[in-house]
Design an enzyme around this catalytic site. Structure first.
Site, mmCIF file in Angstrom:
data_model
loop_
_atom_site.group_PDB
_atom_site.id
_atom_site.type_symbol
_atom_site.label_atom_id
_atom_site.label_comp_id
_atom_site.label_asym_id
_atom_site.label_seq_id
_atom_site.Cartn_x
_atom_site.Cartn_y
_atom_site.Cartn_z
ATOM 1 N N GLY A 49 -0.860 -2.637 6.964
ATOM 2 C CA GLY A 49 -0.887 -1.345 6.303
ATOM 3 C C GLY A 49 -1.152 -1.508 4.824
ATOM 4 O O GLY A 49 -0.985 -2.595 4.261
ATOM 5 N N GLN A 54 -1.060 0.593 -3.879
ATOM 6 C CA GLN A 54 -1.235 -0.860 -3.870
ATOM 7 C C GLN A 54 -2.619 -1.285 -4.357
ATOM 8 O O GLN A 54 -2.832 -2.461 -4.620
ATOM 9 C CB GLN A 54 -0.983 -1.421 -2.475
ATOM 10 C CG GLN A 54 0.468 -1.325 -2.047
ATOM 11 C CD GLN A 54 0.659 -1.905 -0.668
ATOM 12 O OE1 GLN A 54 0.520 -1.181 0.317
ATOM 13 N NE2 GLN A 54 0.948 -3.190 -0.606
ATOM 14 N N CYS A 91 4.655 -7.962 2.572
ATOM 15 C CA CYS A 91 3.887 -6.927 1.894
ATOM 16 C C CYS A 91 2.762 -7.584 1.117
ATOM 17 O O CYS A 91 2.968 -8.628 0.485
ATOM 18 C CB CYS A 91 4.808 -6.152 0.954
ATOM 19 S SG CYS A 91 4.019 -4.831 0.036
ATOM 20 N N LEU A 92 1.587 -6.976 1.150
ATOM 21 C CA LEU A 92 0.456 -7.530 0.420
ATOM 22 C C LEU A 92 0.712 -7.553 -1.088
ATOM 23 O O LEU A 92 0.120 -8.363 -1.798
ATOM 24 C CB LEU A 92 -0.824 -6.747 0.735
ATOM 25 C CG LEU A 92 -1.301 -6.840 2.183
ATOM 26 C CD1 LEU A 92 -2.499 -5.920 2.409
ATOM 27 C CD2 LEU A 92 -1.650 -8.278 2.553
ATOM 28 N N HIS A 133 7.415 1.683 5.948
ATOM 29 C CA HIS A 133 7.085 0.792 4.839
ATOM 30 C C HIS A 133 6.034 1.421 3.929
ATOM 31 O O HIS A 133 6.197 1.461 2.708
ATOM 32 C CB HIS A 133 6.591 -0.552 5.403
ATOM 33 C CG HIS A 133 6.216 -1.555 4.361
ATOM 34 N ND1 HIS A 133 6.950 -2.705 4.162
ATOM 35 C CD2 HIS A 133 5.189 -1.611 3.487
ATOM 36 C CE1 HIS A 133 6.380 -3.420 3.196
ATOM 37 N NE2 HIS A 133 5.307 -2.767 2.765
ATOM 38 N N GLU A 134 4.961 1.928 4.518
ATOM 39 C CA GLU A 134 3.864 2.481 3.713
ATOM 40 C C GLU A 134 4.250 3.809 3.068
ATOM 41 O O GLU A 134 3.888 4.071 1.915
ATOM 42 C CB GLU A 134 2.594 2.623 4.543
ATOM 43 C CG GLU A 134 2.061 1.304 5.102
ATOM 44 C CD GLU A 134 1.895 0.189 4.071
ATOM 45 O OE1 GLU A 134 1.614 0.477 2.881
ATOM 46 O OE2 GLU A 134 2.038 -0.987 4.444
ATOM 47 N N HIS A 137 6.182 3.197 -0.001
ATOM 48 C CA HIS A 137 5.318 2.879 -1.150
ATOM 49 C C HIS A 137 4.930 4.143 -1.908
ATOM 50 O O HIS A 137 4.863 4.138 -3.141
ATOM 51 C CB HIS A 137 4.027 2.181 -0.692
ATOM 52 C CG HIS A 137 4.117 0.695 -0.662
ATOM 53 N ND1 HIS A 137 4.367 -0.074 -1.777
ATOM 54 C CD2 HIS A 137 3.958 -0.173 0.358
ATOM 55 C CE1 HIS A 137 4.369 -1.348 -1.444
ATOM 56 N NE2 HIS A 137 4.128 -1.442 -0.143
#
Length: 165
Positions: A49, A54, A91-92, A133-134, A137
């Site tokens: 995701g 991000q 996480c990226l 999670h997303e 963000h």
């Protein structure tokens, strides 16, 4: 389409990842290009995701693909949750960091597609985790905020799990 740079938390001097993203009000080519770029960036980085913040864009836009299909969520909101699961998250924006996080096991979201059509989607396990999670963000909440334990690398996490058994 263009691959975009991912904001890494350590190097995020203005703390953009901690800011609340703004609602999308215009569904146009610019939004379509952002969604396409986010998809390409997520896949190029082996992500599940990616939220627009991000890639440095404070818009309430998310892409998710847990292997079954691509979800494009514009202005998503969680409308229902059920159950509980605890598992590893990464996480990226936090390369080589992982944590133990408890999330709902089932999540239902309401969002808009790229053309402004409202829809609902639901998922369990990994997809439920990704939705949470997303969407976190988009609200400036990061997975370490929820983690009961953090690990510097995936290998250190695996070794810790082996020692517990």
């Amino acid at each position: 389409m263009a691959k975009r740079n991912i904001v890494v938390f350590e190097k995020d001097e203005d703390q953009i990842l901690r800011k609340r993203s703004r609602e999308v009000t215009v569904f146009d080519k610019k939004l379509h290009d952002l969604l396409d770029d986010m998809r390409e960036t997520m896949y190029a980085n082996d992500g599940v995701g990616l939220a627009a913040v991000q890639v440095g864009i404070l818009k309430r836009v998310v892409v998710i693909d847990c292997g079954d299909r691509l979800y494009e969520l514009v202005n998503p909101e969680i409308i229902e949750t059920d159950g509980e699961q605890t598992g590893t998250e990464g996480c990226l924006s936090f390369p080589e960091e992982y944590g133990e996080v408890t999330r709902p096991n089932h999540v239902k979201v309401r969002a808009f597609d790229r053309d402004g059509n409202e829809y609902e989607a639901e998922g369990t396990e990994l997809l439920a985790r990704a939705f949470c999670h997303e969407i976190d963000h988009l609200n400036g909440v990061l997975f370490p905020d929820h983690a009961t334990e953090m690990y510097e690398t995936e290998e250190s996490f695996k070794n810790k799990r082996k020692r517990r058994r």
